[in-house]
Design a protein around this motif. Structure first.
Motif: not given
Length: 84
Positions: A38-64
Motif C-alpha cells: 500500500t505504501l508503494h502504491q501511495m508513493l507511486s501515485m504521488d510521484l505520478s501526479v508530480i511528474l504528470g504536472s511537470f510533463f503536461r504539454g511536453k512530448p513524454c507521458q507519465v504512465l501509472a
C-alpha cells in the motif's frame, strides 16, 4: 527477486507470457517481482501526479500502470501490458 527459469529470454518471448505474475527481464534473465505494498502504491501515485504536472504539454507521458518498456526505445513507444 528470484530468477526462474535460469535461461535467457527475449522480449518477444516475455510478451507471450500470461499476466498472472509480474516479471522483470534484466540482461535476458527473468526475475519474479514481489507484490506491491500500500505504501508503494501511495508513493507511486504521488510521484505520478508530480511528474504528470511537470510533463503536461511536453512530448513524454507519465504512465501509472505496468508498461512493457525495454531500454533503448524512444519516448512514446512503450506498450501497455495486455489487458491493461
Amino acid at each position: 527477486m528470484e530468477s526462474v527459469p535460469k535461461t535467457r529470454v527475449s522480449f518477444s518471448e516475455y510478451q507471450a507470457w500470461t499476466d498472472d505474475e509480474r516479471w522483470e527481464i534484466i540482461g535476458g534473465h527473468p526475475y519474479a517481482m514481489s507484490a506491491l505494498t500500500t505504501l508503494h502504491q501511495m508513493l507511486s501515485m504521488d510521484l505520478s501526479v508530480i511528474l504528470g504536472s511537470f510533463f503536461r504539454g511536453k512530448p513524454c507521458q507519465v504512465l501509472a500502470s505496468p508498461v512493457d518498456a525495454p531500454f533503448g526505445i524512444r519516448c512514446g513507444t512503450a506498450r501497455p501490458r495486455r489487458g491493461v
